[in-house]
Design an enzyme around this catalytic site. Structure first.
Site, short mmCIF file in Angstrom:
data_model
loop_
_atom_site.label_atom_id
_atom_site.label_comp_id
_atom_site.label_asym_id
_atom_site.label_seq_id
_atom_site.Cartn_x
_atom_site.Cartn_y
_atom_site.Cartn_z
CB THR A 177 37.35 37.79 44.96
OG1 THR A 177 36.47 38.02 44.05
CG2 THR A 177 37.44 36.05 45.42
CG LEU A 195 39.99 29.69 44.69
CD1 LEU A 195 39.77 29.68 46.00
CD2 LEU A 195 39.16 29.14 43.72
CE1 TYR A 225 33.41 31.77 35.52
CE2 TYR A 225 31.19 31.24 36.34
CZ TYR A 225 32.70 31.21 36.68
OH TYR A 225 33.18 30.98 37.78
CE LYS A 235 34.95 28.70 35.87
NZ LYS A 235 36.11 28.10 36.04
CG ASP A 282 46.77 34.18 27.54
OD1 ASP A 282 46.06 32.81 27.42
OD2 ASP A 282 46.23 34.99 27.35
CB ILE A 333 34.75 33.21 46.38
CG1 ILE A 333 34.30 31.59 46.13
CG2 ILE A 333 35.92 33.50 47.40
CD1 ILE A 333 35.55 30.96 45.54
#
Length: 331
Positions: A264, A85, A229, A233, A134, A262
């Site tokens: 991917t 993305l 996760y 977010k 990083d 998405i």
């Protein structure tokens, strides 16, 4: 000719008269292009200027079409842009005329990166650069961002797309894995935005910061077990609100994008492991399909450019197609 004989005599006379006048009408039209080029020359836009340099760019916005999307001479950073993305959005910014720096921790970007880099130079009249970093290495991150700003004498935008994902049940999640998730997805995003904002404040030109969140920051995904996760977010969404509130005084806008699922390479690999998700996930939004990385190009150009000049503190941008999923997931 037989059909013409059936016309009234008055009409026939009119046709003959107009036929005799055709040469003069043709002569009039033939001089129109010359008349139109007379007068003061038009001010060349970025597209014309770049063409004179030997390039043939096709920017999104020029003085001739949607100038508010024009990013010519703007410097924009995209973290996590070695692939996926982030790289797709970087290409959209290049098409709008921006100079783009991709930041990522990979030793080398994906093979597609070189294609886009070459296209930027030969077709779009701009440039794409790669800086390996990083986002947890804060001192080095600040140095890279300041070096870029010093080189160009400005800093105009950031898309913070760097992030990781890990699927694991909450009862089995280790502290180490949770700390890693938060250090990249939250602290890393914060530090990247901070590094860029410091340069924007230094040059007193304002700018736009876009944080990539997720629909998972608002919903609890059905069939996708990723509590850390999702929490990270959600933190990005709240971070965006607070930064927008605090940095508005400097002319810095901060918005977040919350993509749905998405397709991917990573998702395709996930479908190989969990084939039922290929069938179930598209049913969980109003469009009945999954999104593609290319469908977020316009959002990147819009939020970085002056097209969104009075938009800040917006969260969940692009989440609308997942409202139906939101209602479903919370049941």
């Amino acid at each position: 000719m037989n059909s013409l004989r059936l016309l009234p005599r008055s009409t026939m006379r009119a046709l003959r008269s107009s036929r005799r006048q055709l040469p003069s009408i043709t002569r009039t039209f033939s001089i129109l292009p010359r008349l139109q080029t007379q007068g003061p020359p038009a001010t060349p836009d970025a597209e014309t200027t770049a063409s004179q340099k030997g390039n043939s760019p096709a920017y999104l916005g020029t003085t001739k079409r949607l100038p508010e999307f024009n990013l010519v001479d703007k410097v924009v950073l995209v973290s996590g842009a070695a692939r996926g993305l982030g790289l797709v959005q970087a290409e959209a910014l290049l098409e709008a005329g921006a100079t783009v720096y991709a930041l990522d921790r990979l030793e080398a970007p994906s093979p597609d990166f070189s294609r886009i880099q070459k296209r930027a130079e030969t077709e779009l009249g701009t440039s794409l650069h790669y800086r390996r970093i990083d986002v947890r290495e804060v001192d080095e991150l600040n140095k890279i961002v300041q070096d870029i700003a010093d080189k160009h004498g400005r800093m105009d935008g950031l898309i913070a797309a760097a992030g990781i994902q890990q699927e694991s049940p909450a009862l089995e999640y280790s502290r180490k894995d949770c700390d890693t998730m938060m250090s990249i997805n939250v602290t890393g995003v914060f530090m990247t935005a901070q590094a860029v904002a410091r340069q924007m404040v230094r040059f007193e030109q304002g700018g736009s910061v876009v944080l990539i969140a997720s629909m998972s920051g608002t919903i609890a995904n059905r069939g996708l077990i990723c509590p850390a996760y999702n929490a990270s977010k959600a933190a990005v969404i709240q971070l965006g609100r607070n930064l927008a509130s605090e940095w508005g005084q400097y002319g810095i806008r901060v918005n977040t994008i919350s993509p749905g699922y998405i397709v991917t390479a990573m998702v395709e690999a996930l479908f190989e492991k969990f084939p039922e998700r290929r069938e179930e996930w598209p049913k969980q939004n109003m469009l009945g399909r999954l999104s593609r990385p290319e469908e977020y190009r316009g959002a990147a150009a819009f939020l970085i450019s002056d097209a969104s000049s009075f938009m800040t503190g917006e969260f969940g941008f692009l989440l609308l197609t997942n409202i139906w999923a939101y209602a479903n997931e919370m049941v």
